[in-house]
Design an enzyme around this catalytic site. Structure first.
Site, PDB file in Angstrom:
ATOM      1  N   ASP A  66      -0.790   0.569  -4.268  1.00 19.30           N
ATOM      2  CA  ASP A  66      -0.429   1.987  -4.169  1.00 19.30           C
ATOM      3  C   ASP A  66      -0.154   2.419  -2.732  1.00 19.30           C
ATOM      4  OD1 ASP A  66      -3.118   1.723  -3.446  1.00 19.30           O
ATOM      5  OD2 ASP A  66      -3.872   2.889  -5.127  1.00 19.30           O
ATOM      6  N   ASP A 132     -14.124   8.395 -10.915  1.00 21.85           N
ATOM      7  CA  ASP A 132     -13.592   8.891 -12.194  1.00 21.85           C
ATOM      8  C   ASP A 132     -12.998   7.758 -13.041  1.00 21.85           C
ATOM      9  OD1 ASP A 132     -11.250   8.290 -10.845  1.00 21.85           O
ATOM     10  OD2 ASP A 132     -10.409  10.311 -10.937  1.00 21.85           O
ATOM     11  N   HIS A 134     -10.718   5.583 -12.065  1.00 23.91           N
ATOM     12  CA  HIS A 134      -9.333   5.173 -11.764  1.00 23.91           C
ATOM     13  C   HIS A 134      -9.292   3.752 -11.196  1.00 23.91           C
ATOM     14  CE1 HIS A 134      -9.643   7.278  -7.567  1.00 23.91           C
ATOM     15  NE2 HIS A 134      -9.797   5.984  -7.378  1.00 23.91           N
ATOM     16  N   GLU A 139      -5.163   7.889 -12.617  1.00 21.00           N
ATOM     17  CA  GLU A 139      -6.219   8.862 -12.861  1.00 21.00           C
ATOM     18  C   GLU A 139      -6.477   8.981 -14.372  1.00 21.00           C
ATOM     19  OE1 GLU A 139      -7.874   9.826 -10.411  1.00 21.00           O
ATOM     20  OE2 GLU A 139      -6.695  10.618  -8.736  1.00 21.00           O
TER      21      GLU A 139
HETATM   22  P1  PGA Z   1     -13.332   2.798  -2.316  1.00 20.56           P
HETATM   23  O1  PGA Z   1     -12.173   3.324  -3.266  1.00 20.56           O
HETATM   24  O2  PGA Z   1     -13.209   1.317  -2.283  1.00 20.56           O
HETATM   25  O3  PGA Z   1     -13.040   3.437  -0.981  1.00 20.56           O
HETATM   26  O4  PGA Z   1     -14.609   3.248  -2.921  1.00 20.56           O
HETATM   27  C1  PGA Z   1     -12.021   2.754  -4.517  1.00 20.56           C
HETATM   28  C2  PGA Z   1     -11.001   3.525  -5.325  1.00 20.56           C
HETATM   29  O5  PGA Z   1     -10.929   4.759  -5.223  1.00 20.56           O
HETATM   30  O6  PGA Z   1     -10.268   2.879  -6.089  1.00 20.56           O
END
Ligand code: PGA
Length: 239
Positions: A66, A132, A134, A139
């Site tokens: 992404d 959440d 994702h 999302e």
């Molecule tokens: P993080 O993010 O590794 O910074 O916890 C993970 C994500 O949001 O997919």
């Protein structure tokens, strides 16, 4: 899903061994990259193994999950910048074979899945997970058959990510992300989660119903997923 629990350092080392095995078998493998705090230990370990001559990335191709809409690679919060600084600049990879979705010329994302396919498909995809549920920026509610697309970021995701920006106002409101279907196409998947704030969603991903409200739950249907957790992220596993 195979679940492995260990300290942050242990899981980074164990996950890195999957790369060692893959690159021994297939030096020109296609790797799926992810950003965020979670893979940093793994990336440091991969750089170390590369420096010591245990693995080489010189024939590897990569595709990242992404990118923020509106940030180009020179912006220090763009995911291109993140990958260069946290991995690519420290390994023997040919940068012309590293791909991050284009957050500026959105027309270009239409061919992202086709580019992945033309390169032979992703052999090993690394994923984090959002609180959440994702995966990448898919999302809650993202359809299972989604390919690379533009998303409006949830307010909660923007708040969580605002720790990297001067203020929440600077966090982009949209991102480009590989879709669920793009991710499920990967031959093997590693999902890593660290910290207690991920414990509830990790249990839902592994033991809950397969539901678009928890995007990561679809991974229950993938034939080759290894989940690496630190004890805090594993602390609410019901089974
Ligand atoms: P993080 O993010 O590794 O910074 O916890 C993970 C994500 O949001 O997919």
């Amino acid at each position: 899903m195979k679940v492995i629990i260990g300290t942050e350092e242990e899981i980074a080392k164990q996950a890195a061994q999957q790369y060692v095995e893959l690159l021994k078998r297939k030096p020109n493998a296609v790797l799926g990259g992810a950003t965020g705090s979670t893979p940093l230990g793994l990336y440091a370990e991969l750089a170390r193994l590369n420096k010591e001559g245990v693995i080489s990335f010189k024939d590897v191709t990569t595709f990242n999950l992404d990118e923020y809409v509106g940030l180009d690679g020179s912006h220090d919060q763009s995911y291109r910048y993140f990958m260069d600084h946290n991995l690519f600049d420290h390994i023997d990879i040919d940068k012309s074979r590293t791909h991050v979705p284009d957050g500026i010329n959105l027309e270009n994302i239409k061919t992202y899945d086709a580019q992945i396919e033309a390169a032979g498909g992703i052999d090993l995809q690394i994923l984090g997970i959002g609180v959440d549920g994702h995966i990448a920026f898919n999302e809650p509610g993202t359809p299972w058959d989604s390919l690379t697309h533009v998303v409006d970021l949830e307010e909660n995701t923007r708040e969580v990510n605002s720790r990297f920006f001067k203020s929440i106002d600077e966090v982009p409101k949209q991102a480009v992300t590989m879709g669920i279907k793009s991710i499920m196409h990967a031959r093997s998947i590693i999902l890593m989660a660290i910290g207690e704030n991920k414990a509830d969603v990790v249990d839902k991903m592994i033991n809950g119903p397969i539901d678009t409200q928890v995007a990561a739950s679809i991974l229950q249907l993938h034939p080759d997923v290894t989940v690496y957790l630190d004890p805090a992220a594993a602390s609410k596993l019901s089974k």
